[in-house]
Design a protein around this motif. Sequence first.
Motif, short mmCIF file in Angstrom:
data_model
loop_
_atom_site.label_atom_id
_atom_site.label_comp_id
_atom_site.label_asym_id
_atom_site.label_seq_id
_atom_site.Cartn_x
_atom_site.Cartn_y
_atom_site.Cartn_z
N GLY A 75 154.94 -13.17 17.02
CA GLY A 75 155.09 -13.17 18.47
C GLY A 75 153.84 -12.70 19.19
O GLY A 75 153.44 -13.29 20.21
N MET A 76 153.21 -11.66 18.68
CA MET A 76 151.96 -11.19 19.29
C MET A 76 150.90 -12.27 19.20
O MET A 76 150.15 -12.49 20.15
CB MET A 76 151.47 -9.92 18.58
CG MET A 76 152.36 -8.73 18.76
SD MET A 76 151.80 -7.47 19.89
CE MET A 76 150.08 -7.34 19.69
N THR A 77 150.84 -12.97 18.07
CA THR A 77 149.87 -14.05 17.91
C THR A 77 150.16 -15.16 18.91
O THR A 77 149.26 -15.64 19.60
CB THR A 77 149.91 -14.59 16.47
OG1 THR A 77 149.64 -13.51 15.56
CG2 THR A 77 148.90 -15.69 16.26
N ALA A 78 151.43 -15.55 19.00
CA ALA A 78 151.82 -16.63 19.92
C ALA A 78 151.51 -16.26 21.38
O ALA A 78 151.21 -17.14 22.18
CB ALA A 78 153.30 -16.95 19.76
N SER A 79 151.57 -14.99 21.70
CA SER A 79 151.32 -14.59 23.09
C SER A 79 149.85 -14.73 23.47
O SER A 79 149.52 -14.73 24.65
CB SER A 79 151.80 -13.15 23.32
OG SER A 79 150.94 -12.22 22.70
N HIS A 80 148.97 -14.89 22.48
CA HIS A 80 147.53 -14.96 22.75
C HIS A 80 146.90 -16.31 22.41
O HIS A 80 145.68 -16.42 22.36
CB HIS A 80 146.79 -13.87 21.98
CG HIS A 80 147.10 -12.48 22.44
ND1 HIS A 80 146.69 -11.99 23.66
CD2 HIS A 80 147.80 -11.48 21.85
CE1 HIS A 80 147.10 -10.75 23.80
NE2 HIS A 80 147.79 -10.42 22.72
N VAL A 130 162.76 -14.71 15.32
CA VAL A 130 163.52 -15.82 15.89
C VAL A 130 163.95 -15.55 17.34
O VAL A 130 164.17 -16.48 18.10
CB VAL A 130 164.73 -16.17 15.00
CG1 VAL A 130 165.90 -15.24 15.22
CG2 VAL A 130 165.15 -17.61 15.18
N GLN A 131 164.02 -14.30 17.74
CA GLN A 131 164.48 -13.96 19.09
C GLN A 131 163.34 -13.76 20.07
O GLN A 131 163.31 -12.79 20.83
CB GLN A 131 165.35 -12.69 19.03
CG GLN A 131 166.66 -12.87 18.31
CD GLN A 131 167.59 -13.82 19.05
OE1 GLN A 131 167.46 -14.05 20.24
NE2 GLN A 131 168.54 -14.39 18.33
N MET A 132 162.42 -14.70 20.10
CA MET A 132 161.30 -14.61 21.03
C MET A 132 161.79 -14.91 22.46
O MET A 132 162.69 -15.74 22.65
CB MET A 132 160.20 -15.60 20.64
CG MET A 132 159.48 -15.23 19.36
SD MET A 132 158.68 -13.62 19.45
CE MET A 132 157.54 -13.89 20.78
N PRO A 133 161.19 -14.26 23.44
CA PRO A 133 161.58 -14.52 24.83
C PRO A 133 161.11 -15.90 25.27
O PRO A 133 160.16 -16.45 24.70
CB PRO A 133 160.87 -13.42 25.62
CG PRO A 133 159.70 -13.05 24.77
CD PRO A 133 160.14 -13.25 23.34
N GLY A 134 161.75 -16.43 26.29
CA GLY A 134 161.35 -17.72 26.84
C GLY A 134 159.88 -17.72 27.21
O GLY A 134 159.36 -16.73 27.72
#
Length: 172
Positions: free
Chosen positions: A73-78, A103-107
């Motif tokens: 998730g941290m990677t995806a946010s950047h 799996v429970q990433m925010p929109g």
Amino acid sequence: MQPKVGIIMGSDSDLPVMQEAAKVLDDFDLSYELTVVSAHRTPDRVKEYAEEAADKGVKVIIAGAGGAAHLPGMTASHTSLPVIGVPIKTSKLSGLDSLYSIVQMPGGVPVATVGINGAENAGLLAIQMLGIANEDIRADFKAYKEKMANEVKETSVKLEELDYEEYLNENS
């Protein structure tokens, strides 16, 4: 050769699982880089890796993490690259904590998620993603699926010819 896939993990203890993604990419002769970046111990390195990956030629990032499993998730946010999260089985909650965290990433911050310790499938999913824009990769993946189907058919024929005990004795 520029890496097409980045394989990252939160700790080298994740390598026995994450090597399965590397093996799949090796089988398809696709370039990748593999490194450790910890969401909790090196958050600046995660940000730097994610922001620079596309400039290095990376098209897809596979991120494995156990426990709180913040790395995907941290990677995806950047990054705007697709990220595939691999939840790593842990001794405390058998990887369910990792699975739920990934799996429970925010929109707005999607992470594709495979099963617990599913690095092989993560590698295959990365190949399918790369195949969207590359007919050769797509053809190689199609041949892989056909080979897999033929192996199942051969197994079925053999099992049907033998009784189950004889089959198990020959294949154990």
